[in-house]
Design a protein around this motif. Structure first.
Motif, PDB file in Angstrom:
ATOM      1  N   ALA A 169     -12.087  -1.102  48.837  1.00 48.47           N
ATOM      2  CA  ALA A 169     -13.110  -2.148  48.693  1.00 48.47           C
ATOM      3  C   ALA A 169     -13.523  -2.283  47.233  1.00 48.47           C
ATOM      4  O   ALA A 169     -13.790  -3.389  46.740  1.00 48.47           O
ATOM      5  CB  ALA A 169     -14.319  -1.815  49.572  1.00 48.47           C
ATOM      6  N   GLN A 170     -13.559  -1.148  46.530  1.00 47.63           N
ATOM      7  CA  GLN A 170     -13.914  -1.185  45.113  1.00 47.63           C
ATOM      8  C   GLN A 170     -12.906  -2.024  44.313  1.00 47.63           C
ATOM      9  O   GLN A 170     -13.280  -2.760  43.407  1.00 47.63           O
ATOM     10  CB  GLN A 170     -13.965   0.227  44.545  1.00 47.63           C
ATOM     11  N   ILE A 171     -11.652  -1.908  44.704  1.00 48.88           N
ATOM     12  CA  ILE A 171     -10.621  -2.719  44.044  1.00 48.88           C
ATOM     13  C   ILE A 171     -10.895  -4.207  44.296  1.00 48.88           C
ATOM     14  O   ILE A 171     -10.819  -5.034  43.384  1.00 48.88           O
ATOM     15  CB  ILE A 171      -9.210  -2.325  44.545  1.00 48.88           C
ATOM     16  N   ALA A 172     -11.258  -4.524  45.541  1.00 54.64           N
ATOM     17  CA  ALA A 172     -11.567  -5.926  45.867  1.00 54.64           C
ATOM     18  C   ALA A 172     -12.738  -6.424  45.019  1.00 54.64           C
ATOM     19  O   ALA A 172     -12.734  -7.557  44.526  1.00 54.64           O
ATOM     20  CB  ALA A 172     -11.881  -6.064  47.356  1.00 54.64           C
ATOM     21  N   ALA A 173     -13.741  -5.556  44.842  1.00 50.09           N
ATOM     22  CA  ALA A 173     -14.909  -5.950  44.034  1.00 50.09           C
ATOM     23  C   ALA A 173     -14.503  -6.149  42.574  1.00 50.09           C
ATOM     24  O   ALA A 173     -14.886  -7.143  41.941  1.00 50.09           O
ATOM     25  CB  ALA A 173     -15.998  -4.881  44.150  1.00 50.09           C
ATOM     26  N   MET A 174     -13.696  -5.203  42.086  1.00 49.57           N
ATOM     27  CA  MET A 174     -13.248  -5.265  40.693  1.00 49.57           C
ATOM     28  C   MET A 174     -12.459  -6.542  40.424  1.00 49.57           C
ATOM     29  O   MET A 174     -12.566  -7.158  39.379  1.00 49.57           O
ATOM     30  CB  MET A 174     -12.349  -4.062  40.425  1.00 49.57           C
ATOM     31  N   ARG A 175     -11.656  -6.934  41.416  1.00 50.40           N
ATOM     32  CA  ARG A 175     -10.833  -8.140  41.246  1.00 50.40           C
ATOM     33  C   ARG A 175     -11.585  -9.416  41.641  1.00 50.40           C
ATOM     34  O   ARG A 175     -11.010 -10.485  41.693  1.00 50.40           O
ATOM     35  CB  ARG A 175      -9.542  -7.984  42.056  1.00 50.40           C
ATOM     36  N   ARG A 176     -12.848  -9.281  41.957  1.00 45.89           N
ATOM     37  CA  ARG A 176     -13.743 -10.402  42.291  1.00 45.89           C
ATOM     38  C   ARG A 176     -13.244 -11.221  43.479  1.00 45.89           C
ATOM     39  O   ARG A 176     -13.342 -12.455  43.477  1.00 45.89           O
ATOM     40  CB  ARG A 176     -13.973 -11.295  41.055  1.00 45.89           C
ATOM     41  N   PHE A 177     -12.735 -10.521  44.492  1.00 49.17           N
ATOM     42  CA  PHE A 177     -12.289 -11.228  45.693  1.00 49.17           C
ATOM     43  C   PHE A 177     -13.465 -11.853  46.453  1.00 49.17           C
ATOM     44  O   PHE A 177     -13.269 -12.760  47.245  1.00 49.17           O
ATOM     45  CB  PHE A 177     -11.529 -10.273  46.632  1.00 49.17           C
ATOM     46  N   GLY A 178     -14.666 -11.319  46.247  1.00 50.14           N
ATOM     47  CA  GLY A 178     -15.839 -11.900  46.907  1.00 50.14           C
ATOM     48  C   GLY A 178     -16.076 -11.369  48.318  1.00 50.14           C
ATOM     49  O   GLY A 178     -17.204 -11.174  48.721  1.00 50.14           O
ATOM     50  N   GLY A 226     -17.650 -17.305  50.059  1.00 45.42           N
ATOM     51  CA  GLY A 226     -16.815 -18.346  50.640  1.00 45.42           C
ATOM     52  C   GLY A 226     -17.092 -18.581  52.112  1.00 45.42           C
ATOM     53  O   GLY A 226     -16.179 -18.667  52.920  1.00 45.42           O
ATOM     54  N   ASP A 227     -18.387 -18.670  52.468  1.00 43.18           N
ATOM     55  CA  ASP A 227     -18.704 -19.097  53.838  1.00 43.18           C
ATOM     56  C   ASP A 227     -18.328 -20.568  53.971  1.00 43.18           C
ATOM     57  O   ASP A 227     -18.367 -21.314  52.988  1.00 43.18           O
ATOM     58  CB  ASP A 227     -20.210 -18.919  54.102  1.00 43.18           C
ATOM     59  N   SER A 228     -17.995 -20.977  55.187  1.00 41.03           N
ATOM     60  CA  SER A 228     -17.593 -22.378  55.361  1.00 41.03           C
ATOM     61  C   SER A 228     -18.824 -23.273  55.207  1.00 41.03           C
ATOM     62  O   SER A 228     -19.944 -22.873  55.505  1.00 41.03           O
ATOM     63  CB  SER A 228     -16.952 -22.585  56.726  1.00 41.03           C
TER      64      SER A 228
END
Ligand code: SAH
Ligand code: SF4
Length: 350
Positions: free
Chosen positions: A85-94, A343-345
């Motif tokens: 999850a930290q990687i996702a945060a670092m890559r700004r996946f949101g 990115g909520d609809s």
């Protein structure tokens, strides 16, 4: 079939689904993509997909990690999930999606609750970004469990109905109370009551499935007023009962075309919802999900599960996905990635 004849009622949807006219299919996909861009803009939202475990108490007849299949089982540790999850945060996946086999034991439930809280506390990479949004896809659970996970901070949940035709549903699941159409449908409504943005979906191109069944799936999404849909082609797994039964199903090429067509039709039916370009598309075409986006989808889920475990999450054969987290689109498509947001609809925000 002519695109001008399309009216989006049951009969017309079924005719569109049954049509194999490639000019019609192309025009439909183009129209859906234009509709998507005009309604919700050019952006595509990201969800880093974390496949937490392939241990499952269920025995769905189509699934390669069903309880009775002999395969190597794994469960990511809390540290592994957090690091991912930290990687996702670092890559700004949101946002991330935590998906896995269905488990209802207390140890698992509490682990998910702790993880949700910990992930919510991960520092965003850029000041002003929200903390990671969390979508769960962990099957049918008791209302109290859904409430516990919602209160801990998850806000979207994906539970596919798999098929809205109860007869078909029961042909692709064992005949026991754990695999009941009514139970699954109820769970969807409970998710909604709990406060989740409840997404659903179905498999496309299964044995025994008709064009009318697929039209009914689309109409159900509308009736349920789903803010997000994740649907994708059925991909046979060689060792499942559904495959071993030998019932016919559409060719890989047809299932791929059907997958794109269902996205396009749904975009016309529900212009402002989130529609995922399913992983199952990528297995049928090396740029399958990009083509899904160009057919009207707006959510992309790069698989960020540690690769040593990802190879064991074999719902179906998907070796093509290794290294998927790299995330690349053909620049000519003009696809823009919506970094650093949930990115909520638009539909859900309304
Ligand atoms: N256990 C949870 C989530 C993981 S399975 C659940 O079932 O809800 C996620 C999705 O994988 C399922 O909803 C199903 O639609 C899909 N799936 C399973 N086997 C598949 C197959 N052979 N082809 C295509 N999709 C499949
Ligand atoms: Fe388990 Fe989901 Fe596969 Fe069914 S589809 S066997 S619930 S992982």
């Amino acid at each position: 079939m002519n695109i001008k004849e399309l009216t989006l009622d049951r009969e017309s949807l079924a005719a569109a689904i049954a049509s194999e006219d490639s000019t019609f299919e192309r025009e439909l996909r183009d129209l859906a993509y234009r509709t998507k861009v005009e309604t919700i803009g050019p952006e595509v939202y990201l969800r880093g997909l974390i496949e937490i475990s392939n241990i499952c108490v269920k025995n769905c007849l189509y699934c390669g990690i069903r309880r009775d299949i002999r395969c190597s089982r794994y469960e990511l540790s809390e540290e592994e999930v957090l690091a991912t999850a930290q990687i996702a945060a670092m890559r700004r996946f949101g946002s991330i999606v935590i998906q896995g086999g269905e488990r209802t034991d207390q140890a698992f439930i509490s682990k998910i609750t702790r993880l949700i809280r910990a992930i919510k506390n991960i520092e965003p990479a850029v000041e002003g970004d929200p903390p990671l949004g969390i979508t769960l896809s962990l099957g049918e659970q008791k209302k109290e469990v859904y409430e516990e996970w919602f209160d801990a901070g998850a806000h979207r949940y994906l539970l596919r109905i798999e098929s809205t035709n109860p007869d078909l549903f029961h042909r692709i699941h064992p005949n026991d109370p754990l695999h009941s159409y009514d139970r699954r449908l109820r769970a969807l409504y409970v998710l909604k009551e709990t406060g989740f943005q409840a997404g659903t979906g179905a498999m496309i191109g299964m044995p025994f499935q008709t064009a009318e069944d697929m039209a009914d799936d689309l109409l159900f999404y509308k009736e349920f007023d789903a803010p997000m849909i994740g649907m994708g082609p059925y991909n046979p797994h060689p060792e499942t009962p559904l495959t071993l039964q030998g019932a016919p199903y559409p060719s890989a090429e047809r299932r791929f075309a059907l997958g794109l067509k269902m996205i396009a039709l749904l975009r016309l039916l529900m212009p402002d919802i989130n529609i995922a370009a399913a992983t199952a598309l990528e297995v049928l075409d090396p740029r399958g999900r990009e083509k899904g986006i160009l057919s009207g989808a707006n959510v992309f889920m790069p698989n960020i599960t540690p690769v040593n475990q990802m190879v064991k999450y074999n719902l179906y054969d998907r070796k093509t996905l290794l290294g998927d987290g790299a995330l690349s689109f053909n620049p000519e498509t003009g696809i823009i990635i919506g970094y650093g947001q949930w990115g909520d609809s638009k539909h859900a925000v309304k």
